[in-house]
Design an enzyme around this catalytic site. Structure first.
Site, PDB file in Angstrom:
ATOM      1  N   LYS A 195       0.807  -1.219   0.000  1.00 44.98           N
ATOM      2  CA  LYS A 195       0.000   0.000   0.000  1.00 44.98           C
ATOM      3  C   LYS A 195       0.841   1.272   0.000  1.00 44.98           C
ATOM      4  CE  LYS A 195      -0.507   0.006   4.935  1.00 44.98           C
ATOM      5  NZ  LYS A 195      -0.316   1.239   5.636  1.00 44.98           N
ATOM      6  N   THR A 196       1.977   1.234   0.688  1.00 42.49           N
ATOM      7  CA  THR A 196       2.816   2.434   0.695  1.00 42.49           C
ATOM      8  C   THR A 196       3.336   2.700  -0.713  1.00 42.49           C
ATOM      9  OG1 THR A 196       3.492   1.811   2.908  1.00 42.49           O
ATOM     10  CG2 THR A 196       4.718   3.571   1.875  1.00 42.49           C
ATOM     11  N   GLN A 246      -7.388  -4.807   9.886  1.00 45.83           N
ATOM     12  CA  GLN A 246      -6.305  -4.318  10.744  1.00 45.83           C
ATOM     13  C   GLN A 246      -6.737  -3.138  11.607  1.00 45.83           C
ATOM     14  OE1 GLN A 246      -2.165  -4.351   9.243  1.00 45.83           O
ATOM     15  NE2 GLN A 246      -3.075  -4.832   7.262  1.00 45.83           N
ATOM     16  N   ARG A 291       2.913  -9.754  10.284  1.00 46.44           N
ATOM     17  CA  ARG A 291       4.174  -8.997  10.312  1.00 46.44           C
ATOM     18  C   ARG A 291       5.321  -9.835   9.771  1.00 46.44           C
ATOM     19  NH1 ARG A 291       2.424  -4.999   9.338  1.00 46.44           N
ATOM     20  NH2 ARG A 291       0.541  -6.239   9.161  1.00 46.44           N
ATOM     21  N   ASP A 305      -3.896   7.243   4.625  1.00 46.59           N
ATOM     22  CA  ASP A 305      -3.349   5.923   4.928  1.00 46.59           C
ATOM     23  C   ASP A 305      -4.061   5.378   6.167  1.00 46.59           C
ATOM     24  OD1 ASP A 305      -1.721   3.754   4.809  1.00 46.59           O
ATOM     25  OD2 ASP A 305       0.033   4.735   5.678  1.00 46.59           O
ATOM     26  N   GLU A 306      -4.101   4.075   6.337  1.00 45.03           N
ATOM     27  CA  GLU A 306      -4.690   3.452   7.535  1.00 45.03           C
ATOM     28  C   GLU A 306      -6.090   3.998   7.822  1.00 45.03           C
ATOM     29  OE1 GLU A 306      -3.019   1.066   8.793  1.00 45.03           O
ATOM     30  OE2 GLU A 306      -0.886   1.520   9.010  1.00 45.03           O
TER      31      GLU A 306
END
Length: 721
Positions: free
Chosen positions: A30-31, A248, A600, A217-218
């Site tokens: 996503k980044t 998340q 992770r 973002d997020e």
DNA sequence: GCCGTCTGGGTTTTT
DNA sequence: CCCAGACGGC
């Protein structure tokens, strides 16, 4: 610079117009998409850099994005409005503070200052702060702020008001006090920004026009205030691209509304939804484990992670280990990590993820014993520490004498004969006359004022004299020299040097560290104060080869080759309080936390639990987390489970009956040198209490004490414990 | 105003 | 088990 994207990623980049929701699972890039999208918008001339707004949740994410963007488009990246919600709110508020009746140089209060202020208000209003703690009241106020609710918008009968309606009064007084002190708290950076926009349409219009493209973002972690803020800003052009993953969402306790992401297409007309499901991070077993757990949640947007093509398809299975005690759990982690290290994984590619910060200590001790380099991320945060807050308060009161919270904090630290009685009196006067504490103090030391007793008056006058000297330091010297001189002159350094407190030495070290940060990175005091008001320790990652120990929450957004997920026991994970307070909703959020944890990892996941754990100095037996049952049998390998767990699929969730006497802690092999002192052994010192030996150099020991200090002492002063 | 002793409560997660 | 804050004596 060209950057390779898969079809969905490319689609997210190309779809610049309108409302777009990019549902981006863990490890799906996503980044990369966000930065490529910004680069595309700017590069193709759709907008100039400063017409783009990119909001992130953490400073870490912001700087990562900025750096990557700079790699693609060069210096133009610095012109983009890129930062956390709070930082961008602050930037806007600094410019238009006067519209809200604040001076441009308003201060930002940290959590400790907020609590102190609430406490003062509650005490002066005669509340029993034992019954209703300032922390709880602050939490209630904060939760209103998260929802964008100012005091006059609080509905009667709001059920967050546990003090039957009286928190609202405190909220109102708190806001009034903040304003008269020219101070804002964290929540205000958004709340007041919203107020600024709604009350000044021309200011709102300015920013609406400016921000042609907005990216977030997020998004799953945005709260209502942030949602309203975004919606206002995006109104003109409608180009809002939100990236997030409902699976998340782990910050509901801080006001995050998972509904924001679940209802995106309802909130924004003709919204496009793009799913990124190709995972470039983890092995198939790891993804299967994560998916299998998260599948137990209801009300998801639905999304499956696939292993991206051309990758090692399987890898190792997720390992599940049951251990006897918390100590053994930590020792097992040592084994696993050493093993990974021997197979070529650097320590910095390994992490221990825990549910609560209290769990970190056991790992620290085991790592010290076994000489595994580690760092604790988050935890006792550097800038929250007493000595650091004090030093900053000195800087604050010098930079801005009207900063009441700062001056009250340090006026009698070290002791200068200005006790609670005097402070109270000055405060009352300041309150009554609506002047700052500093001004009130000045007034009370004038020759014609006799409200203070002579001794107190003399002490106050001496303080003011010092304050004037400190101000001179600040004006004439570079920040680093100024602070050093101030702390010396104030006797603050001496206070700790003379202290017998076990933590004194580490506090002095921290002050040195603060000074060196100041020296290296800042050339003005205000810039420094602004910086520390908004950063958090999880933002700073160091490049040393060390294992990271941190909570699941602070691990979000990070990745490691090897991840150990520790403490998977009922009550700890899922945490009992989450279950008690929000029931099934809480359970689902805990499950998302498990999902975050597992995803992770790139290559190896270990999940561990302990049958017995020392809590509050008492042995407690635990039963394995229900989440273990939700793991897919085909993708896991079970190691070292207690006998009754041999059959994984149908275990009965009770190994040790609560009525059984608690099993004795296993003694660690205490044999060793004849004095019995070895690295890693627990010792007791008459003054400093319990600690663990970190280093032995002849008769000189370095001991990490349990109340936080690290100290060099002679072996003859400790006994084994 | 300061400093020692006592005690009850505390460990979810943090921008 | 540990620690912050209350309390009482100087």
């Amino acid at each position: 610079m060209p950057i390779s994207l898969n079809a969905e990623q490319q689609q997210a980049v190309d779809q610049t117009e309108g409302a777009v929701l990019v549902l981006s699972g863990a490890g799906t890039g996503k980044t990369r998409v966000l930065t490529a999208r910004l680069a595309h918008i700017i590069g193709s001339g759709l907008a100039r850099p400063w017409e783009c707004l990119a909001v992130t949740f953490t400073n870490r994410a912001a700087s990562e994005m900025e750096e990557r963007l700079a790699n693609m488009i060069g210096e133009d990246a610095r012109q983009v409005w890129l930062g956390t919600f709070h930082r961008i709110g602050l930037r806007i508020l600094r410019r238009f503070a006067s519209e809200l009746g604040y001076a441009q140089n308003f201060v930002i209060l940290g959590e400790d200052d907020q609590t102190r202020l609430i406490k003062q208000i509650m005490l002066s209003e005669g509340y029993d702060i034992k019954k209703y703690t300032p922390e709880a009241v602050l939490a209630a106020i904060q939760s209103w702020k998260d929802k964008g609710i100012t005091p006059d918008k609080v509905l009667t009968g709001d059920r967050t008001d546990f003090m039957s309606g009286r928190v609202l009064g405190i909220y109102r007084m708190y806001q009034d006090r903040l304003k008269s002190m020219n101070a804002m708290d964290f929540g205000d950076l958004l709340l007041l920004c919203l107020e600024l926009f709604t009350e000044n349409p021309e200011i709102l219009a300015k920013y609406q026009n400016q921000f042609r493209y907005i990216m977030v973002d997020e998004y799953q972690d945005t709260n209502t205030a942030q949602y309203l803020w975004l919606r206002l800003l995006a109104q003109k052009w409608g180009n809002l691209c939100c990236v997030g993953d409902d699976d998340q969402s782990i910050y509901s306790w801080r006001g995050a509304q998972i509904d924001n992401i679940l209802k995106f297409d309802h909130d924004f007309k003709d919204a496009k939804i793009i799913r990124l499901e190709s995972n470039y991070r983890s092995t198939a077993h790891i993804l299967a484990a994560a998916s299998s757990i998260i599948r137990h949640n209801e009300g998801r947007l639905g999304k499956e992670l696939r292993v991206a093509p051309n990758r090692d398809p399987d890898g190792e299975k997720v390992k599940v280990k049951g251990l006897y005690s918390g100590r053994e759990e930590a020792l097992a982690a040592v084994d696993s990590l050493e093993n990974a290290y021997r197979h070529g994984t650097p320590y910095k590619q390994m992490a221990i993820l825990v549910r609560t910060t209290a769990q970190t200590r056991e790992f620290e001790e085991a790592f010290i014993t076994n000489a595994i380099p580690y760092q604790v991320i988050g935890g006792a945060k550097f800038y929250e520490r007493e000595e650091i807050r004090d030093a900053i308060a000195y800087l604050r009161t010098v930079a801005l004498p009207s900063d009441d919270m700062a001056i009250m904090r340090i006026i009698n630290k070290p002791r200068r004969g200005i006790g609670d009685t005097t402070i109270d009196l000055v405060r009352q006067k300041a309150l009554k006359e609506n002047i700052s504490f500093f001004t009130a103090l000045k007034d009370l030391t004038r020759p014609d004022s006799f409200e203070l007793k002579p001794a107190a008056k003399k002490a106050a006058a001496a303080f003011l004299q010092s304050h004037a000297l400190w101000t001179e330091y600040a004006e004439k010297l570079p920040p680093f020299e100024a602070l050093k001189n101030i702390l010396d002159n104030a006797g603050y350094i001496a206070m700790w040097q003379e202290s017998t407190d076990i933590k004194a030495e580490s506090k002095l070290e921290n002050l040195t560290e603060l000074l060196s940060v100041l020296k290296q990175r800042f050339d003005s005091i205000p810039a420094f104060l602004e910086h520390i008001a908004l950063i958090s320790d999880t933002d700073e990652i160091v490049g040393d080869d060390k294992v990271s120990i941190m909570t699941l929450h602070s691990a979000k957004g990070l990745e490691f080759d090897t991840v150990i997920l520790a403490g998977w026991e009922e009550g700890l994970f899922p945490h009992q309080r989450a279950l008690d307070e929000t029931g099934d909703f809480g359970l689902e959020e805990e499950r998302r936390l498990a999902y975050v944890g597992i995803t992770r990892a790139r290559k190896n996941v270990y999940i561990t639990y302990a049958a017995n754990r020392m809590v509050f100095g008492q042995w407690q037996t635990g039963i394995p987390s229900r989440f273990l049952e939700e793991l897919p049998a085909a993708d896991i390998e079970i190691l070292g489970l207690p006998a009754s767990f041999k059959s994984y699929s149908n275990y009965t969730p009770k190994i040790y009956k609560p009525t059984d006497p608690p099993p004795p802690p296993r003694k660690q092999e205490a044999k060793g040198s004849k004095s019995g002192l070895r690295v890693g052994i627990r010792v007791k010192h008459a003054l400093f209490g319990y600690g663990v030996i970190m280093k032995i150099d002849g008769e000189k020991l370095t001991v990490l004490f349990e109340n936080g200090g690290k100290k060099n002492i002679l072996a003859s002063f400790v006994t084994t414990a």
